[in-house]
Design an enzyme around this catalytic site. Structure first.
Site, PDB file in Angstrom:
ATOM      1  N   CYS A  89       4.905  41.317  36.767  1.00  0.00           N
ATOM      2  CA  CYS A  89       5.291  41.415  38.178  1.00  0.00           C
ATOM      3  C   CYS A  89       4.212  42.201  38.917  1.00  0.00           C
ATOM      4  CB  CYS A  89       6.609  42.156  38.297  1.00  0.00           C
ATOM      5  SG  CYS A  89       7.906  41.476  37.276  1.00  0.00           S
TER       6      CYS A  89
ATOM      7  N   TRP B  37       8.208  38.169  38.087  1.00  0.00           N
ATOM      8  CA  TRP B  37       8.257  37.108  37.073  1.00  0.00           C
ATOM      9  C   TRP B  37       9.416  37.504  36.182  1.00  0.00           C
ATOM     10  CZ3 TRP B  37       6.999  36.967  31.603  1.00  0.00           C
ATOM     11  CH2 TRP B  37       7.031  35.676  31.089  1.00  0.00           C
TER      12      TRP B  37
ATOM     13  N   GLU C 129      -7.367  23.331  24.275  1.00  0.00           N
ATOM     14  CA  GLU C 129      -7.442  23.874  25.636  1.00  0.00           C
ATOM     15  C   GLU C 129      -7.096  22.802  26.658  1.00  0.00           C
ATOM     16  OE1 GLU C 129      -7.421  26.472  27.205  1.00  0.00           O
ATOM     17  OE2 GLU C 129      -8.400  26.136  29.134  1.00  0.00           O
TER      18      GLU C 129
END
Ligand code: AGP
Length: 605
Positions: free
Chosen positions: A2, A74, A478
């Protein structure tokens, strides 16, 4: 993770805090809120979703006051909701918090038994319930905050705001970053300097365990043992903290486009002034290392996976590699001659930081490759190699990945030199190849329009498979991660040679298969795996160079990359992996910079 902000201002703080939170939104965007003290009275506004919703609310329900704290979330404990949004307030105190309170359940039971009524599912609410209880017992705000901090276990950066206290914010750092900004008659605090860049470039970074009393006249800092202490005021580079899209549609687009310049400047930073080599931090001791342990998460882990090939190929240095969340729970065997290397863009990833703390007492050297030299991982390493990529705001890591690869390649070449596996001339030749990477990356970026057109077929796919061999296998991983995290399409990556051991059962005419295969020593083997896929109607996209495409013959889709030295192929082929994900996401209309459920750095385990 956050983002938290605090402002003791000379003007109304809500718009200032909102702007600072916008610069922290990449840290989480499930909900947001602000609390202020106005004429002694504590009040707050909170909204679910991105900051724009809080901004709308403040238009219709203004929040006056020149002292305030703010938060963008979050979600960890408790889903995105107004009840779970910060600031949490009980009675005369409000709190914003980034991190995890490990003992929150025990505290919650204790407080509920004393009559506390909880209104959220969060761990954070226990902080403000505790502080409120201490106030009710007659403690003054500073004592109540201090007593509360003593009861908390876990990792946090937090800020308290008290009713009646128009010139005080109390804040604390334990396991999550927190900095203080020095203004003219104003003071600020934030999760990082980026948040405060519009207000000041004079920053004090709190150390682990510090807590502080902030007033408009300055800050009193106390260490974990309550001894008053001083921390330096540093002047940050305003350009470093500049976070705007510079005309691009998304941060991710900007950061992909920055890669040639980033690689160029980072190479310049490390290039030896008086010789053709590079200047790496003194004390790096590859010659004595008997093993290199590399630990990271996500994209940073794939950079380590590429580097494993380089360290073993160029330096003959055995490498043990693991994802941070698994590493320390398997009781890894560590030795006094081991070197441990941690790679992290943010330098705040909790899993990686925990792994670093686990190995610290048992190995010869702890090295960090990070993009934030003031981060927790950097502070706790013996040696730090910054990647100099500049702030990376897009949740999907791009320029940091290629910059990590560049620095890891420098380390691997240096290891080869120090361990007598690379001669000076060969070493210089490899460095020359690295110095050419920015130009080749720019050429790869020039294929964007072709990639955009090609991704139209991907946007409709339910699943996508990525294949590669050797250093192209981590590139396939990736590529799959990039696609998953911003387009929400399920994607998997396999070592091309592994396909026949099961996954080939997935192949049919509806399954796009993306193959990374420069014309290197493994090309023929990879292409024969590709032909196995095509024999089963798999929709192949082959990414190779001119020689490779000529040799591969007819393929459904192909993308030509510049012909590059093997060493820098992973850096150059990262570009199509990024652009494929980016344009597929655009076709699907997902949020490229702030994908659902994600945050830029995960500071909880
Ligand atoms: C990469 O695109 C992801 N956002 C994620 O996997 C990220 O690489 C991972 O969380 C590690 O972050 P770090 O490099 O800041 O430690």
């Amino acid at each position: 993770m956050c983002g938290i902000v605090g402002v003791l201002g000379q003007h109304e703080v809500s718009p200032i805090i909102l702007d600072a939170l916008k610069r922290l939104e990449y840290r989480g965007y499930d909900s947001a809120g602000i609390a202020t003290v106005n004429k002694g009275r504590l009040d707050r506004r909170r909204a679910v979703g991105k900051l724009i919703h809080l901004s709308d609310m403040l238009v219709h329900q203004p929040l006056p006051g020149r002292s305030g704290i703010g938060h963008t979330r979050w979600a960890t404990h408790g889903g995105p909701s107004v009840a779970n949004a910060h600031p949490h307030q009980v009675g005369r105190v409000a709190v914003v918090h980034n991190g995890i309170i490990e003992n929150f359940r025990a505290l919650r039971e204790e407080l509920a038994a004393d009559g506390a009524v909880f209104t959220s599912q969060t761990d954070t609410e226990t902080i403000v319930q505790l502080a409120s209880q201490y106030l009710d017992q007659g403690m003054m705000p500073v004592q109540a905050a201090r007593a509360t901090l003593r009861r908390l276990d876990g990792a946090f950066a937090l800020a308290f705001l008290f009713e009646g206290e128009e010139d005080m914010i109390i804040c604390a750092r334990r396991g999550s970053p927190l900095c203080i900004g020095h203004g003219e008659g104003e003071m600020y605090l934030g999760s990082d300097a980026i948040a405060l860049a519009e207000m000041t470039n004079r920053i004090t970074y709190l150390e682990e365990g510090d807590w502080a009393i902030v007033t408009r006249s300055g800050v009193q800092i106390f260490d974990a043992d309550d001894r008053q202490t001083a921390r330096p005021v540093t002047q940050i580079n305003a350009a470093q903290a500049r976070v705007d899209k510079s005309g691009h549609r998304h941060f991710m687009a900007k950061e992909m486009a920055e890669q040639p310049a980033v690689l160029q400047s980072a190479m310049g930073f490390y290039s030896g002034l008086d010789h053709g080599g590079v200047d790496l931090p003194a004390g790096l001791d590859f010659a004595r290392a008997d093993r290199l342990i590399m630990v990271a998460c996500g994209t940073a882990y794939y950079a380590c996976q590429v580097a494993k090939y380089w360290f073993e190929q160029f330096a003959g240095l055995p490498v043990e590699l693991d994802i941070a969340s698994e590493f320390r729970y398997r009781e890894p065997v560590l030795g006094p001659q081991n070197m441990a290397l941690f790679v992290s863009q943010s330098g705040e990833t909790a899993d990686t930081l925990a792994a670093l703390r686990h190995v610290r007492p048992h190995v010869a050297q702890v090295v960090a490759v990070v993009n934030v030299p003031t981060s927790s991982i950097a502070r706790e390493a013996d040696l730090v190699l910054p990647i100099h990529a500049g702030p990376e705001i897009g949740v999907a890591s791009t320029k940091a990945f290629t910059a990590q690869l560049q620095v890891l390649a420098l380390l691997a070449l240096r290891a080869g030199l120090e361990r007598g596996r690379l001669g000076w001339e060969d070493y210089l030749a490899r460095l020359g190849e690295l110095r050419a990477a920015p130009g080749f990356v720019a050429q790869a970026l020039d294929r964007e329009d072709e990639i955009r057109r090609m991704t139209e077929m991907l946007a409709k796919a339910r699943d996508v498979l990525f294949l590669g061999r050797g250093v192209m296998y981590p590139l396939a991983l990736e590529g799959a991660l990039k696609l998953k995290e911003i387009s929400y399409i399920h994607a998997e990556a396999y070592a091309a040679g592994e396909l026949k051991h099961g996954p080939i059962a997935l192949i049919d005419k509806d399954l796009p298969v993306i193959v990374f295969a420069p014309h290197d020593a493994l090309f023929e083997k990879t292409v024969s795996n590709m032909h196995e896929v095509m024999a089963r109607q798999g929709r192949v996209l082959l990414i190779s160079d001119a020689a490779g495409l000529a040799e591969a013959g007819e393929v459904p889709y192909s993308l030509q990359m510049p012909t590059v030295p093997d060493l820098i192929a992973p850096i150059v082929y990262a570009v199509p992996a990024q652009l494929i994900a980016y344009h597929t996401a655009l076709h699907r209309g997902t949020d490229v910079d702030q994908p659902r459920n994600l945050a830029k750095s995960v500071t909880v385990e």
